[in-house]
Each structure stands twice: as C-alpha cells, then as structure tokens.
Design an enzyme around this catalytic site. Structure first.
Site, PDB file in Angstrom:
ATOM      1  N   SER A  64       4.371  12.772   1.499  1.00  0.00           N
ATOM      2  CA  SER A  64       5.597  13.830   1.585  1.00  0.00           C
ATOM      3  C   SER A  64       5.225  15.046   1.550  1.00  0.00           C
ATOM      4  O   SER A  64       4.448  15.519   0.781  1.00  0.00           O
ATOM      5  CB  SER A  64       6.238  13.098   0.843  1.00  0.00           C
ATOM      6  OG  SER A  64       6.410  11.602   0.837  1.00  0.00           O
TER       7      SER A  64
HETATM    8  N1  SAH Z   1       4.488   8.321  -1.471  1.00  0.00           N
HETATM    9  C1  SAH Z   1       3.431   8.445  -0.764  1.00  0.00           C
HETATM   10  C2  SAH Z   1       4.328   8.727   0.791  1.00  0.00           C
HETATM   11  C3  SAH Z   1       4.387   7.656   1.373  1.00  0.00           C
HETATM   12  S1  SAH Z   1       4.844   7.320   3.184  1.00  0.00           S
HETATM   13  C4  SAH Z   1       2.672   9.965  -0.877  1.00  0.00           C
HETATM   14  O1  SAH Z   1       3.036  10.774  -1.621  1.00  0.00           O
HETATM   15  O2  SAH Z   1       1.688   9.949  -0.207  1.00  0.00           O
HETATM   16  C5  SAH Z   1       5.397   5.920   2.950  1.00  0.00           C
HETATM   17  C6  SAH Z   1       4.617   4.494   2.797  1.00  0.00           C
HETATM   18  O3  SAH Z   1       5.477   3.403   2.614  1.00  0.00           O
HETATM   19  C7  SAH Z   1       3.681   4.262   3.766  1.00  0.00           C
HETATM   20  O4  SAH Z   1       2.544   4.261   3.213  1.00  0.00           O
HETATM   21  C8  SAH Z   1       4.148   2.804   4.074  1.00  0.00           C
HETATM   22  O5  SAH Z   1       2.772   1.770   4.385  1.00  0.00           O
HETATM   23  C9  SAH Z   1       4.757   2.271   3.132  1.00  0.00           C
HETATM   24  N2  SAH Z   1       5.654   1.231   3.177  1.00  0.00           N
HETATM   25  C10 SAH Z   1       6.347   1.094   4.200  1.00  0.00           C
HETATM   26  N3  SAH Z   1       7.267  -0.181   3.991  1.00  0.00           N
HETATM   27  C11 SAH Z   1       6.866  -0.659   2.878  1.00  0.00           C
HETATM   28  C12 SAH Z   1       6.934  -1.757   2.228  1.00  0.00           C
HETATM   29  N4  SAH Z   1       8.055  -2.708   2.525  1.00  0.00           N
HETATM   30  N5  SAH Z   1       6.499  -2.018   0.975  1.00  0.00           N
HETATM   31  C13 SAH Z   1       5.545  -1.139   0.728  1.00  0.00           C
HETATM   32  N6  SAH Z   1       5.330  -0.069   1.198  1.00  0.00           N
HETATM   33  C14 SAH Z   1       5.712   0.096   2.342  1.00  0.00           C
END
Ligand code: SAH
Length: 672
Positions: A64
C-alpha cells in the site's frame, strides 16, 4: 544507495506525504519514520520505496501507499500493547509498522508464498514476535481473539461478520468495502456492545480484492466482466432519459446546446484521448459559437507556449516570429498538428480578419509553458548519449506513468534502475540551457507587453522542480504542472482585460475537477479544480467520452503515431453505461439541480477511461481507467459513441508560422 540515503528519503516522505494530509497520531508518524520500506519491496524497486504510491509485490499484489497505511493505523486508534489482527500481510510492511507501534500483531495472507516472503523481510528489518499465517483471513483468527483492532488491507463487498465478532467491545475494524471492484469506501466499524456496531465512512480508497468466504469469490476476469453489467440497466435508463441529442459534430448547430454555459468566464473543454477527430471537431463547433455569439476572445490549449505562439501570430495576422523550431514538431506532434486543428485555426483567422478592433480578435495560447514535450525530448536525447540505460528507464517512466495514475505495475519495466540521482544534476543543466535559449528567443520577439513581464527565472525554477519531482513521485509534478497551466491562464486573461472570457482545450484529466477523482485522494489538483476555486460557477467544466472506434496514439514515449483500435468500454465504466443507451451522440447536464436523480445515480466512483499520447490497449484496464465521480467532475458531459483517429498533417508540410499559412501550403486544409 546507502541506508542513510533511505533514512533521508523516509524523513522527506513523512514530511511531504503523511503529515500535511492530516495524519497527526504521533505513534503513527514515528512508526512510518522508522520502518525501512525499502526492505519490503522487490530489490529493483528499492529506489522508489518512498514514492507516494503503491508498488507491485509478488503474486500480483501490491504494497500500500504509505499515506494509506498511515490513514488506516490512525483510524484504528492504536496504543502500545494493543492486540491487532491484520488481514492481507502482503509484503509485511504494514505489519512491521504495527510492530513499530508496539502492538501485538497477528497477520494473515491467503498466499502462503507471500507469508513466507514477508517472514524473511520482517526478519531482515529486525521485527520479531509477529504472528503470521496463511489462510482465509475473512474467517479471522478465533484462537487469538478478541482484538483491539482489525485492519483489513484488501477490499471486499462488506465487513466480514466473523471479524466483527472477534473485536473486543470498543474495538475497531478498518476495512475498504464497496459493492464494486476497483474502488471502495474505507469503513471504520466500532463494536459498541455485544451485538451493536457503529460504522463511519472515512472516504474513498482503492485496494486489491479481498478474496474469501466472506469476501469476493475467486473469479476469472471474464466472469467478473459478465457479472457487473447486471448493475447497469437502471443507471443506463436514467442516462437515456436525461440525454439531450446532439447533431453531427460538423453541423453548425452542434454549438447551440452550449449556450447554457455562455455566461461563464472560463469554459474548459476536455477530451478522453489526445487523438480523436470527433473531440476536436466538437470542441471547434462549441468554441466557434462561444466566440461568434458570446464574446470569448481567448483559446488556450494544453500545448507549449512557443508553439501556440506561432498559431497566435497566424490567426491574428502578425508576422511570424523568429524560431528554429517548427510549431508542434515534437512528440506527440499529431495532438495539435492535424487537419482538425488546422481547420479550426483557419476559422479563427477568418473570424479575426472580420473583426476591426484588435482587442476583440481571438488569441491562441499554450498553457504548458515550460516546453514540456520538448524538454522531455531533450532529456532523453541527452541521456541517450551519456547513459543509455538511464535513457531507457526515463523513456519507460515518461511513457508508462500516465500522470493521472501511478500504475504501479508499470514500474516493473524500470528494473535495474541504478538511480537517477546520479544523472539528475546533469539533466537539470540540460533543461536549464534549453529553456534559457527558448525564453530569451521569446523575449526578443514577444510583442505582447505582458509576455516580457513574465518572470523567466521563476519559469526555469519551476521547470527544474518539475523534472525533479517527476523522478520522485507523480503527485507533486502533476500539481506543479497544472498550477502552472492555471497561472498562465490567469496571466493571459489579465492581459486581455477584466472582461476577458476563455475557452480551454485540454485532456479530461486536466479539465474534470480532480477533487472528484482518485487523483484528489492522492492530493492532486488540476486545472478544473483551480478554475472552480477561482471562478466558482463562472467555470464550466465539460467532459467528453466515447465507447469505441480508433484513436491516434503511440506505443511508447517518442514512438511513431499509430492508428489504434479502441475496444468497447469496460463493463464497470461510465462509458459502458453511456454506450448502453444506444444513442450515437448526446449531452448530459450534470450541474446541480438539473438532473438530480441521474447525478445521484452516477455519483458513486466508477472507472473512467483516459487515453493519452501513449496507448496500450493490451493493458487497458490497468493503465487507462481511473476512478471518478462523473457528476462531481464535470458540469456537462458530451458523449460520442463511435469515434475515429485524428488525421495528422503531412510531415512534409512547411514549418508553421513561416509560410503565412498555419497548416502550410503543401497540405490542403480539409473542410468537412
Ligand atoms: N498490507 C500489505 C498490502 C496488502 S495487499 C502491505 O503492507 O504490503 C492485500 C493482500 O491481501 C494481498 O497480499 C492478498 O493476497 C491478501 N488477501 C486477499 N484476500 C485475502 C483473504 N481472504 N485473507 C487473507 N489475505 C487476503
């Protein structure tokens, strides 16, 4: 790049992108100032770790934007010792930030590979004690519940019930939610009692999808496409009811429907592409009417000042200026050097020839006053000579990064970025020389008193700043450029007298109020925003859209013009709704009080297509759509269902402003 350089970049990032946007939680600010973000992005992107944008990580996911991380942390009201569940570990960056705030962190990602990569990254960053696991986060982590806060970093249709149930009483969940893929509202849910919850909307955001039992189902792209049109018919029906039919773009009566905005001081006419014939012709009809009937005397366009000055001389029947360069000879030349514009310019000349008082003659001005495209060309030429690898990267950046969209995935092409920092000073030197030369030439030949009054030094300083910021983040450079366009407009209007009225031709992304788009969320302003601030209802913002046809554009920066196919609009988009009306051309009046029900329907953010000098139909959805709220963006919206590429003037046409004819005698001017 050494760790001290990163520390400096981190400090700048906090001061530039975090604090001024209203983050005042000292714990959050301190944590963002401490966590080494460069360790959480792929190595080749380390240089960009402190840019004001999300970046791609493995598995097609993103890390993000720092500001968004800060926004979520602040909203979660965290104190040291708080027990926090994060859904969406991704790179591990936000988990590290939570740990830096001394929270007890539990983090889940559905991709096991990401969890493992995050584990390694967190170790390298010296974060110990974070609980990680792979799985469906929408089910929560019941064994560790209850939590003081749950932070979901992926967007789902609604807040997952199991997560709400795993909050302590008084606990907060922060999550992007919204019925459509692409854009979401950031929601804060507070558990106020055993069975009671309160929700607040913290504004618009864009996250990758939350996929799971209480999120979106895992679908293929085509399935997603088929699903979303179900939402469309109602809004399409309302558009059909509100649509005012427009005549053919070559019909003189086309402009009549725009008499309603004739009282405005400034009329901004947009375009959804830089290479569509119908947009130019429609704008010509509207502008001709505003000039002939309503006293407008300024046409100001998204082009370089010196180029436009040559047209200005021609339409006002003045001797050509002294210039080495043919007007509009640089990439993307076709944007202005085309038959559509030539026809309009000839109209301006004929109009002016029939006007006796010089002050009532229409002038033609360029708003991009620091020779944007010429300067980019000069930078590339220079880099090509001294550092071809850096030139490749620069070309990629200018080309891929449509300024209205950080498009993180395109950064990937800039792999091997050894750093611009090394050649930045030299590049700025090249620019300074180029601008110095152009400006002194202009000053020597300028015959408008106010032109000479311009602060050349200020101009060069802003050009320098523009290129510096272009390397370091899209937001600031965008703002700098649009503020300059606005200031130029102001100078021109002042010079033409207190009553002067202007028509502006620029891309929709400059014309449509940025505050009503995802650009606004990133702190971007544009010409439309600034005109509304300055002129209130005296600014009329007109957007243009199309469904399909052909367009003139290039595949990469500096590449040749190609006529490309524009595929039918994406089913999530505004364009799709307009296309569903089945009407070939129409006008939507979106001003307050005109079509309230329609404006209500269209208000929610949807994707809107934007095609610039570069077009990559193969990656259209990612590169050429941005989130916007159409009724907030524009006062009027012009729809032309099928459109075709502009027709460039022959490259052999004589230079402009030398022959006495703008278009050059070698090219017959088309009158359609
Ligand atoms: N917080 C992260 C950004 C994450 S992007 C950072 O700082 O880098 C969103 C993430 O959510 C992705 O890695 C994706 O794989 C995950 N995601 C999507 N659906 C999900 C679910 N149901 N449970 C866990 N993770 C999930």
């Amino acid at each position: 790049m050494g760790s001290t350089d990163f520390a400096e970049k981190r400090r700048v990032m906090v001061e530039r992108d975090i604090v001024p946007r209203g983050i005042d939680d000292a714990g959050v600010i301190a944590a963002l100032g401490r966590v080494p973000r460069e360790l959480f992005v792929p190595d080749y992107l380390a240089e960009l770790a402190y840019d004001d944008s999300p970046l791609p990580i493995e598995q097609g996911q993103t890390i993000s934007q720092p500001f968004v991380v800060a926004l979520m942390m602040q909203a979660a009201e965290l104190v040291p010792g708080a027990k926090v569940l994060e859904i969406g570990t991704g790179s591990g960056y936000s988990a590290a930030t939570l740990a830096a705030m001394e929270c007890e962190v539990y983090s889940i990602d559905r991709h096991a590979a990401l969890v493992e990569a995050a584990r390694t990254r967190l170790e390298r960053a010296g974060c110990a004690g974070i609980h990680l696991r792979a799985g469906d986060g929408t089910l929560g982590w019941p064994e560790a519940a209850p939590f003081d806060a749950v932070i979901v970093t992926a967007g789902g249709p609604r807040l997952p019930e199991p997560l709400s149930r795993q909050l302590k009483i008084g606990g907060r969940m922060i999550m992007p939610a919204g019925a459509e893929a692409g854009g979401q509202h950031l929601i804060r849910q507070r558990r106020t009692g055993e069975d009671t919850f309160a929700e607040e909307d913290l504004g618009l955001v864009a996250f990758v999808p939350l996929i799971g039992a209480h999120g979106w189902p895992e679908t293929t792209r085509t399935e997603a496409r088929r699903r979303s049109p179900a939402l469309a018919p109602e809004a399409a029906g309302r558009i059909r009811d509100a649509a005012e039919p427009l005549p053919d773009v070559d019909d003189e009566r086309f402009g009549v429907l725009f008499d309603r905005i004739a009282d405005a001081r400034v009329v901004l006419l947009g375009e959804a592409t830089h290479g569509t014939s119908e947009f130019h012709r429609a704008r010509a009809r509207i502008t001709e009417r505003l000039i002939a009937r309503h006293g407008f005397t300024i046409v100001a366009v998204e082009a370089d000042w010196p180029d436009a000055e040559q047209i200005n001389r021609y339409v006002r029947n003045r001797p050509p200026g002294v210039s080495d360069d043919a007007a509009f000879s640089r990439f993307p030349a076709w944007m202005w050097r085309n038959e559509e514009v030539a026809t309009f310019v000839d109209w301006l000349r004929r109009h002016n020839d029939g006007v006796s008082e010089p002050q009532r003659r229409v002038g033609f001005y360029g708003l991009d006053l620091y020779g944007l495209n010429g300067s980019i060309a000069a930078v590339l030429d220079y880099l090509e000579k001294v550092d071809p690898q850096a030139a490749g990267i620069a070309r990629e950046r200018y080309g891929c990064l449509a300024p209205w969209r950080p498009a993180p995935e395109t950064y990937g092409h800039a792999a091997l970025a050894g750093g611009f920092d090394s050649c930045e000073n030299a590049v700025l030197e090249v620019l300074r020389n180029l601008l110095d030369r152009r400006l002194s030439r202009l000053a020597a030949t300028g015959d408008e008193g106010w032109l000479g009054a311009w602060q050349n030094a200020r101009l060069i300083a802003s050009a320098e700043e523009y290129y510096r910021t272009l390397y370091h983040g899209a937001t600031n450079s965008w703002n700098l450029r649009d503020r300059h366009m606005f200031e130029t407009l102001r100078s021109v209007m002042e010079a033409r007298g207190p009553e002067a009225k202007a028509v502006i031709w620029a891309h929709n992304t400059h014309v449509g109020d940025a505050a009503a788009t995802e650009m606004g969320r990133r702190g971007q302003v544009n010409l439309g925003t600034l005109c509304r601030e300055a002129f209130g209802t005296g600014a009329a913002l007109v957007g243009f859209g199309t469904d399909r046809g052909t367009v003139a554009a290039a595949s990469s920066w500096g590449g040749p013009m190609e006529v490309m196919e524009v595929p039918p609009a994406h089913p999530d988009s505004y364009e799709y709704l307009c296309a569903r009306t089945g009407k070939p051309r129409f006008l939507l009046d979106l001003r307050p009080g005109r079509n309230a029900a329609l404006a209500g329907d269209l208000k929610r953010f949807r994707p809107e297509r934007a095609i610039g000098a570069i077009y990559r139909p193969g990656a259209e959805r990612e590169n050429h759509y941005f989130q916007a709220s159409l009724p907030g963006q524009f006062d009027l919206y012009v729809w032309i269902d099928r459109t075709s590429a502009i027709r460039p003037l022959a490259p052999t046409a004589p230079p402009l402003g030398r022959t006495g004819s703008w278009a050059g005698t070698a090219t017959p001017t088309a009158h359609r």
